[in-house]
Design an enzyme around this catalytic site. Structure first.
Site, short mmCIF file in Angstrom:
data_model
loop_
_atom_site.label_atom_id
_atom_site.label_comp_id
_atom_site.label_asym_id
_atom_site.label_seq_id
_atom_site.Cartn_x
_atom_site.Cartn_y
_atom_site.Cartn_z
N LYS A 340 1.21 -1.33 0.48
CA LYS A 340 -0.25 0.14 -0.24
C LYS A 340 1.09 1.80 0.08
O LYS A 340 1.64 1.82 0.11
CB LYS A 340 -1.17 0.31 1.49
CG LYS A 340 -2.07 -0.58 1.14
CD LYS A 340 -2.93 -0.43 0.12
CE LYS A 340 -4.06 -1.41 0.05
NZ LYS A 340 -5.35 -1.75 1.10
N ARG A 374 -4.06 -10.25 3.72
CA ARG A 374 -4.74 -10.45 2.37
C ARG A 374 -3.56 -9.64 1.29
O ARG A 374 -3.00 -8.96 1.77
CB ARG A 374 -6.18 -9.44 2.44
CG ARG A 374 -5.61 -9.31 1.02
CD ARG A 374 -7.37 -8.73 0.57
NE ARG A 374 -7.63 -8.14 -0.51
CZ ARG A 374 -7.66 -7.64 -1.74
NH1 ARG A 374 -6.60 -6.57 -1.80
NH2 ARG A 374 -8.03 -7.37 -2.94
#
Length: 401
Positions: A340, A374
């Protein structure tokens, strides 16, 4: 010989009993003293002064503490937060007395009890994914990301071909993925929304092959009920809704109809919060109520704090630091920190060089209570999870040597 003096930390009754046994206390003493060793903090919001005065009095009477706003005693404020501080033993006695009080406090006692139970963490249990069972709590589960999109921030365009997507999923399972999360619409900042027809065209051909080829559950990553329904009809085992049943009012009923596990992710427009995790918990409670009212089983709900969604980089890191606070809901927690932009901002690195940063977030997430991670880099993160589990979950599993 000089007396040694050192500090210890206790997070739950299991640890408390083990430490007491190391001292040499008998079993009866262990059972009696362990609840005195585990301290919990519980925040109440929206408490009226007449309620707060009783709560404070009863908590103090059991040896605990309760912080309230100035003005509660004189009832010069309309409402207050109440911060409860006490051991498990003190809470038990406090809640028993609260159940005898007026002003809706018996119901509040039950809700406090649910939070205390949730704070202890989930016991290992089974999650039925439409016939495929996965175990939660024994080890961290790895959810492998499979994006069949042209514009996802990390792997957009890499797996548009059905054959390449299936091969990628097989590789992730071989590398340790317990679940595959299939998505057909990018949710990166500035993404272009696609309609249900386009999303279905991307995911359904791949999904049909994955269901035939793989032994693990396939999760469909969508917030559209039309996509979710056809995916479930095609064999998907789970739903991963990045708007927590809020974007499409039909999603909750659909999940209940098929009896599938659902990941509820926190998401919002803007980054304003009165209290980050307090606001997230309120958000989850609303979505959980949607799910339960639609007929879903609570045991089929998983929550995701939404790392990178409706949060600044600083808030993302705070959410990870405070992840354990979400355990008060008593539900499994999934985190999706992989590659991210917050990692890029901290390290000053592009997407393809964020594996070490992702590893740090995965390890910290597991330490702070994550049950599922995830990730894109399955092989590497499965190793990180296994090592972290050996420390945190005390699995004691060794590969040899």
């Amino acid at each position: 010989m000089a007396i040694r003096v050192y500090g210890i930390e206790v997070n739950n009754q299991k640890q408390a009993v083990r430490i007491l046994e190391s001292v040499g206390a008998d079993q009866a003493g262990c059972r009696w003293m362990a609840p005195k060793m585990v301290h919990r903090l519980v925040m109440l919001e929206g408490v009226r002064p007449e309620q707060a005065n009783i709560i404070k009095q009863e908590m103090l009477g059991k040896g605990g503490e309760a912080a309230v706003a100035r003005g509660v005693v004189s009832c010069s404020v309309d409402e207050t937060k109440v911060l409860l501080m006490g051991t498990l033993k003190q809470y038990s006695a406090f809640m028993a007395k609260l159940r005898l009080q007026p002003y809706g406090l018996p119901d509040l006692a039950d809700r406090i009890g649910q939070v205390i139970t949730g704070q202890a963490g989930n016991l290992p249990g089974s999650l039925d994914c439409r016939g495929i069972t996965v175990r939660l709590g024994e080890k961290t589960l790895i959810m492998g990301i499979l994006n069949v999109t042209p514009d996802s921030f990390s792997d957009g365009g890499s797996y548009l071909d059905s054959g390449a997507a299936v091969a990628r999923a097989k590789r992730m399972v071989a590398d340790g993925a317990d679940i595959i999360d299939l998505g057909g619409e990018s949710t990166r900042p500035g993404h272009m929304p696609v309609d249900a027809e386009e999303e279905l065209a991307r995911v359904i051909p791949v999904l049909k092959e994955l269901v035939k080829e793989l032994p693990v559950p396939i999760s469909i990553d969508t917030s559209k009920s039309a996509v979710a329904r056809l995916a479930l009809e095609s064999g998907a085992h789970m739903l991963n809704d990045q708007w927590a049943l809020r974007a499409d009012p039909a999603m909750a009923g659909l999940a209940a109809e098929y009896g599938v596990p659902v990941v509820l992710m926190h998401n919002q427009e803007g980054t304003g919060y009165s209290d980050l995790t307090g606001d997230m918990i309120a958000y989850f409670q609303e979505s959980i109520n949607f799910a339960l009212e639609a007929g879903m089983d609570r045991e089929k709900i998983i929550i995701d704090p939404g790392f990178g969604f409706g949060k600044t980089a600083e808030q993302n890191l705070e959410a990870l630091r405070r992840l354990r606070e979400l355990r008060c809901l008593g539900l499994p927690v999934l985190i999706g920190t992989s590659r991210k932009s917050t990692i890029g901002k901290v390290l000053g690195l592009p997407v393809e060089q964020r594996v070490e940063g992702t590893a740090a977030t995965v390890a910290v997430g597991i330490v702070n209570g994550a049950d599922i991670v995830r990730v894109h880099d399955v092989k590497e993160m499965a190793r990180v999870a296994r090592m972290t589990d050996a420390i945190v979950r005390e699995q004691g599993a060794f590969a040899g040597g």
